[in-house]
Design a protein around this motif. Structure first.
Motif, PDB file in Angstrom:
ATOM      1  N   THR A  10       0.814  -1.230   0.013  1.00  0.00           N
ATOM      2  CA  THR A  10       0.148  -0.017  -0.145  1.00  0.00           C
ATOM      3  C   THR A  10       0.822   1.301   0.044  1.00  0.00           C
ATOM      4  O   THR A  10       0.617   2.204  -0.717  1.00  0.00           O
ATOM      5  CB  THR A  10      -0.831   0.066   1.056  1.00  0.00           C
ATOM      6  OG1 THR A  10      -1.767  -1.089   1.386  1.00  0.00           O
ATOM      7  CG2 THR A  10      -1.616   1.349   0.985  1.00  0.00           C
ATOM      8  N   ALA A  11       1.827   1.248   0.917  1.00  0.00           N
ATOM      9  CA  ALA A  11       2.925   2.410   0.796  1.00  0.00           C
ATOM     10  C   ALA A  11       3.601   2.443  -0.544  1.00  0.00           C
ATOM     11  O   ALA A  11       3.735   3.616  -0.863  1.00  0.00           O
ATOM     12  CB  ALA A  11       3.642   2.204   2.048  1.00  0.00           C
ATOM     13  N   LEU A  61       3.031   3.885 -10.972  1.00  0.00           N
ATOM     14  CA  LEU A  61       3.055   2.398 -10.832  1.00  0.00           C
ATOM     15  C   LEU A  61       1.676   1.754 -10.583  1.00  0.00           C
ATOM     16  O   LEU A  61       1.151   0.924 -11.248  1.00  0.00           O
ATOM     17  CB  LEU A  61       3.986   1.884 -10.023  1.00  0.00           C
ATOM     18  CG  LEU A  61       3.941   0.362  -9.721  1.00  0.00           C
ATOM     19  CD1 LEU A  61       4.214  -0.468 -10.859  1.00  0.00           C
ATOM     20  CD2 LEU A  61       4.675  -0.226  -8.603  1.00  0.00           C
ATOM     21  N   ARG A  62       1.058   2.605  -9.852  1.00  0.00           N
ATOM     22  CA  ARG A  62      -0.382   2.252  -9.563  1.00  0.00           C
ATOM     23  C   ARG A  62      -1.122   2.542 -10.752  1.00  0.00           C
ATOM     24  O   ARG A  62      -2.315   1.670 -11.116  1.00  0.00           O
ATOM     25  CB  ARG A  62      -1.001   3.130  -8.425  1.00  0.00           C
ATOM     26  CG  ARG A  62      -2.303   2.901  -7.859  1.00  0.00           C
ATOM     27  CD  ARG A  62      -2.598   3.643  -6.736  1.00  0.00           C
ATOM     28  NE  ARG A  62      -3.037   5.137  -6.962  1.00  0.00           N
ATOM     29  CZ  ARG A  62      -2.762   6.107  -6.510  1.00  0.00           C
ATOM     30  NH1 ARG A  62      -2.053   6.271  -5.375  1.00  0.00           N
ATOM     31  NH2 ARG A  62      -3.113   7.685  -6.832  1.00  0.00           N
ATOM     32  N   GLY A 102      -4.057 -10.926  -7.651  1.00  0.00           N
ATOM     33  CA  GLY A 102      -5.446 -11.191  -7.642  1.00  0.00           C
ATOM     34  C   GLY A 102      -6.117  -9.943  -8.000  1.00  0.00           C
ATOM     35  O   GLY A 102      -7.042  -9.541  -8.881  1.00  0.00           O
ATOM     36  N   LEU A 103      -5.943  -8.900  -6.927  1.00  0.00           N
ATOM     37  CA  LEU A 103      -6.430  -7.530  -6.921  1.00  0.00           C
ATOM     38  C   LEU A 103      -6.134  -6.909  -8.346  1.00  0.00           C
ATOM     39  O   LEU A 103      -6.994  -6.174  -8.977  1.00  0.00           O
ATOM     40  CB  LEU A 103      -5.788  -6.710  -5.940  1.00  0.00           C
ATOM     41  CG  LEU A 103      -6.526  -7.212  -4.401  1.00  0.00           C
ATOM     42  CD1 LEU A 103      -5.734  -6.798  -3.293  1.00  0.00           C
ATOM     43  CD2 LEU A 103      -8.009  -6.378  -4.276  1.00  0.00           C
ATOM     44  N   VAL A 104      -4.680  -6.817  -8.737  1.00  0.00           N
ATOM     45  CA  VAL A 104      -4.319  -6.152  -9.872  1.00  0.00           C
ATOM     46  C   VAL A 104      -5.083  -6.920 -11.025  1.00  0.00           C
ATOM     47  O   VAL A 104      -5.613  -6.024 -12.228  1.00  0.00           O
ATOM     48  CB  VAL A 104      -2.849  -6.413 -10.151  1.00  0.00           C
ATOM     49  CG1 VAL A 104      -2.173  -5.886 -11.415  1.00  0.00           C
ATOM     50  CG2 VAL A 104      -2.016  -5.494  -8.924  1.00  0.00           C
ATOM     51  N   ALA A 152      -5.003   0.759  -4.170  1.00  0.00           N
ATOM     52  CA  ALA A 152      -4.216   0.792  -3.010  1.00  0.00           C
ATOM     53  C   ALA A 152      -5.323   0.865  -1.796  1.00  0.00           C
ATOM     54  O   ALA A 152      -5.051   0.306  -0.736  1.00  0.00           O
ATOM     55  CB  ALA A 152      -3.631   2.201  -3.116  1.00  0.00           C
ATOM     56  N   ASP A 153      -6.321   1.233  -1.693  1.00  0.00           N
ATOM     57  CA  ASP A 153      -7.402   1.277  -0.633  1.00  0.00           C
ATOM     58  C   ASP A 153      -7.871  -0.178  -0.436  1.00  0.00           C
ATOM     59  O   ASP A 153      -7.944  -0.510   0.774  1.00  0.00           O
ATOM     60  CB  ASP A 153      -8.445   2.046  -1.121  1.00  0.00           C
ATOM     61  CG  ASP A 153      -8.332   3.793  -1.039  1.00  0.00           C
ATOM     62  OD1 ASP A 153      -7.254   4.036  -0.576  1.00  0.00           O
ATOM     63  OD2 ASP A 153      -9.153   4.238  -1.647  1.00  0.00           O
TER      64      ASP A 153
END
Length: 271
Positions: free
Chosen positions: A38-39, A47-48, A83-85, A96-97
């Motif tokens: 997250t940081a 990148l995000r 999996g999230l990505v 990120a949240d």
């Protein structure tokens, strides 16, 4: 979150539950690694954006995340993040949240495993009330000119030995990484997350022989009645189990040492 992000977050919650239902997964370590990711995404906005770019295939985004993070964090954290990505997100920040929520949830799983989740929820609530009524303390913990080390030391003096280690850990992370939230709002959100986690209990069931579908249903119903909430069953088979069945929920074991409860469960299973 809205639209695609809401669906992605729901899937992520299910993935975390499935992963942490395995007692061999170190939930505290998982939380620490997800907080670090997250940081990273907060610092590296580009990148995000790449990892949530809808123009790129989900698998390609997941593979990029795996290459970047595979040597930095453990396998369970890599699996959750990829999996999230792989999912679609309405906004890049939502990724990120979601990872942050997974980090806090993993810490709450660690508390749940030791039977401390109720205490953590209560401590978060009470600390939020203290912050709301003590302006001087609130200013000290939210002062942008104060170092993270100084804030951490202040929290240690307040909570060390007085609160559960999980409470101290997640409050310290919240103070160190507020991510644009007020401290009160962050504490309230954490208390709600703990309450949500508390509503889901996991029973590790070890039996001498595999249970039939009917036995699983009756055992689940019996435990739900005993604990007053829905129970998720993780099943294992060990021929050496004394009495044929052993149930562990958090740090409580239902076996021959709690004869009356075992008898009740056995009777319900016999149904």
């Amino acid at each position: 979150m809205n639209g695609a992000s809401r669906e992605a977050l729901a899937s992520a919650r299910e993935a975390l539950n499935a992963l942490t239902d395995n007692a061999s997964v170190d939930a505290a370590k998982l939380a620490e690694e997800l907080a670090a990711v997250t940081a990273l995404l907060d610092r590296e906005v580009s990148l995000r954006r790449v990892l949530t770019d809808p123009a790129q295939a989900g698998e390609a985004r997941a593979e990029l995340a795996r290459r970047l993070l595979g040597s930095q964090i453990g396998g369970p954290a890599v699996d959750l993040v990829t999996g999230l990505v792989r999912s679609r997100w309405s906004r890049s920040r939502d990724l990120a949240d979601a990872i942050e929520e997974q980090a806090y949830s993993a810490d709450l799983v660690a508390a749940q495993r030791t039977g401390a989740l109720d205490d953590v929820e209560d401590e978060l609530f009470r600390f939020g009330r203290i912050i709301a009524s003590n302006g001087e303390l609130r200013r000290a913990l939210t002062d942008r000119n104060a170092t993270v080390a100084a804030k951490t030391e202040l929290l240690r003096s307040l909570l060390g030995g007085r609160a559960d280690p999980v409470t101290e850990r997640i409050v310290t992370r919240l103070v160190a990484q507020p991510r644009g939230r007020s401290l009160e709002a962050g504490l309230e959100a954490l208390a709600k997350l703990a309450a949500s986690r508390r509503d889901r209990m996991v029973a590790v069931v070890t039996t001498a022989v595999p249970l039939s579908d009917g036995q699983r249903q009756r055992l689940g119903a019996a435990l739900t009645t005993l604990y007053g909430r829905q129970i998720h069953l993780n099943l294992d088979v060990d021929p050496e189990v004394l009495g044929g069945v052993q149930v562990r929920i958090g740090d409580e074991a239902i076996n021959g040492t709690i004869a009356e409860r075992l008898d009740e469960v056995s009777q319900r299973m016999a149904g």
